[in-house]
Scaffold this active site. Structure first.
Site, PDB file in Angstrom:
ATOM      1  N   SER A 129       2.142  -8.609  -2.991  1.00 58.46           N
ATOM      2  CA  SER A 129       2.304  -9.986  -3.367  1.00 58.46           C
ATOM      3  C   SER A 129       1.259 -10.464  -3.749  1.00 58.46           C
ATOM      4  O   SER A 129      -0.029 -10.656  -1.973  1.00 58.46           O
ATOM      5  CB  SER A 129       3.357 -10.658  -2.514  1.00 58.46           C
ATOM      6  OG  SER A 129       3.733 -11.844  -2.056  1.00 58.46           O
ATOM      7  N   TYR A 153       6.371 -12.562   6.390  1.00 56.05           N
ATOM      8  CA  TYR A 153       6.792 -11.621   4.534  1.00 56.05           C
ATOM      9  C   TYR A 153       5.021 -10.957   4.735  1.00 56.05           C
ATOM     10  O   TYR A 153       5.029 -10.337   3.801  1.00 56.05           O
ATOM     11  CB  TYR A 153       7.303 -12.385   4.533  1.00 56.05           C
ATOM     12  CG  TYR A 153       7.446 -11.748   2.252  1.00 56.05           C
ATOM     13  CD1 TYR A 153       8.052 -10.521   1.997  1.00 56.05           C
ATOM     14  CD2 TYR A 153       6.402 -12.748   1.248  1.00 56.05           C
ATOM     15  CE1 TYR A 153       8.383 -10.067   0.892  1.00 56.05           C
ATOM     16  CE2 TYR A 153       6.612 -11.922   0.067  1.00 56.05           C
ATOM     17  CZ  TYR A 153       7.716 -10.958   0.280  1.00 56.05           C
ATOM     18  OH  TYR A 153       7.405 -10.584  -1.383  1.00 56.05           O
ATOM     19  N   LYS A 157       3.956  -6.714   3.920  1.00 49.05           N
ATOM     20  CA  LYS A 157       3.408  -6.086   2.601  1.00 49.05           C
ATOM     21  C   LYS A 157       1.610  -5.625   2.864  1.00 49.05           C
ATOM     22  O   LYS A 157       1.931  -4.744   2.804  1.00 49.05           O
ATOM     23  CB  LYS A 157       3.545  -7.555   1.642  1.00 49.05           C
ATOM     24  CG  LYS A 157       4.424  -8.035   0.740  1.00 49.05           C
ATOM     25  CD  LYS A 157       5.625  -6.709   0.102  1.00 49.05           C
ATOM     26  CE  LYS A 157       6.500  -7.206  -0.577  1.00 49.05           C
ATOM     27  NZ  LYS A 157       7.612  -5.775  -0.859  1.00 49.05           N
TER      28      LYS A 157
END
Ligand code: NAD
Ligand code: UDP
Length: 343
Positions: A129, A153, A157
């Site tokens: 992302s 988050y 990643k």
């Protein structure tokens, strides 16, 4: 086996991006095989993929962290590669429940990698992302920008990216594509598949389209005091079918190469929240009432991609414009006012 018929393991293939990617894979001649636990998706998505393509992907309903079940899946197929979408994506929940986010995204990915390694599958596309760039100072954001996530988050990643770098360095057989998505929006033009958020949408596009259909009263615009042309946040929205086709291009590159590449998937164009509201109003013919409220904690003012590496390396360039993104979101919303759940 020719790449035309190659079986591709698609974890999270019933989800938003995974279902569109299955359509693009089938249209490119691949055979997707889905592993999904339906923790954030609906089985109807599989039938809808069939409605679009005429082909029903094989489904294994299981958790990627269940290594016994995954071993069984891998024994039953001859996979040429895996595309790994399965994970959690809510930024807010990652802040309130970091352990769950790391368990799902990091431990889940590690389990999957273990299973793939044991099964001799050494080609992988990973869903990363633009969140890994955090508050990048330079726009557009190129892949050489520093990885500096600002929430769990994004860290999850970045951690998986690091694991993949280390794996590619240690095991020269592996070929890995890390795809850093900007803001995926829209739906397949048929309106058969699309984004189906559970509860109140976190993201702008599904929120706007739920306001347009009358499910929500008005949009709250998070801040109009950013250093942007109209003060509202600017993002690089990319049509989910472009994103899906980007996966096919990345897969083709990855099947031919070893080592690891990381590329942005975006359009290179930024749009503000107010521009999105206007574009959606024009496309849908509905008015989108909104109010300006405070900034959302953790948001950056501007984020858009430098998409040139994807073009050079993969020959991939997004084709669909903002009008198309709004039209296809609206078509999906109108055909499925409450998502998949009411069917
Ligand atoms: P999604 O929630 O619609 O899809 C994820 C799918 O994975 C769902 O079908 C879910 O049921 C499944 N799943 C989750 N955990 C699983 C597990 N442990 N075992 C098996 N299946 C599991 O999300 P999406 O928007 O399609 O995103 C796909 C991937 O892309 C995610 O990894 C996400 O972090 C990443 N991503 C998404 C965005 C975005 O804005 N949508 C942006 C950047 C990156
Ligand atoms: N946004 C907003 N209201 C909402 C949801 C989002 O104003 O209800 C804004 C948000 O501040 C950002 C843009 O819309 O500027 C895109 O937000 P989204 O959550 O879709 O994506 P991300 O923040 O992950 O880029």
């Amino acid at each position: 086996m020719s790449s035309e018929t190659a079986q591709i393991l698609v974890t999270g293939g019933a989800g938003y991006i995974g279902s569109h990617t299955c359509v693009a894979l089938i249209q490119a001649g691949f055979t997707p095989v889905i592993v999904d636990n339906f923790s954030n998706s609906h089985p109807l998505a599989i039938a809808r993929i069939e409605a679009i393509t005429g082909i029903r992907p094989q489904l294994h309903e299981c958790d990627i962290a269940d290594e016994d079940a995954m071993r069984q899946v891998l024994r039953n197929h001859e996979f040429a590669a895996a595309i790994h979408f399965a994970g959690v994506k809510a930024v807010g929940r990652s802040v309130s429940e970091p352990l769950e986010t790391y368990r799902q995204n990091v431990t889940g990915s590690l389990s999957l990698l273990q299973s793939l390694n044991e099964g001799g599958i050494t080609r992988l596309i990973f869903s990363s992302s633009a969140t890994v760039y955090g508050g990048a100072e330079q726009m557009p954001i190129s892949e050489t920008a520093r990885v500096q996530p600002t929430n769990p988050y994004g860290h999850s990643k970045a951690m998986v990216e690091q694991i993949l770098h280390d794996l590619a360095a240690a095991e020269p057989d592996w070929g890995i594509g890390v795809l850093r998505y900007f803001n995926p929006v829209g739906a397949h033009k048929s309106g058969e598949i699309g984004e189906d958020p559970q509860g109140i949408p976190d993201n702008l596009f599904p929120y706007v389209s739920q306001v347009a259909i009358g499910r929500r009263e008005k949009l709250q615009v998070f801040g109009n005091d950013y250093n942007t042309p109209d003060g509202t946040g600017v993002r690089d929205y990319i049509h989910v079918m472009d994103l899906a086709e980007g996966h096919v291009a990345a897969l083709q590159a990855c099947l031919q190469s070893q080592g690891l590449f990381a590329v942005n998937l975006g359009t290179g164009q930024g749009s503000s929240v107010l521009e999105i509201i206007k574009a959606f109003e024009q496309t849908s013919g509905q008015s989108i009432p909104f109010e300006i409220i405070a900034r959302r904690p953790g948001d950056v003012g501007t984020s858009f991609a430098d998409p040139s590496k994807a073009k050079e390396l993969l020959g991939f360039e997004a084709q669909r414009d903002l009008t198309q993104m709004c039209q296809d979101s609206w078509n999906w919303q109108q055909r499925n006012p409450t998502g998949y759940s009411n069917h």
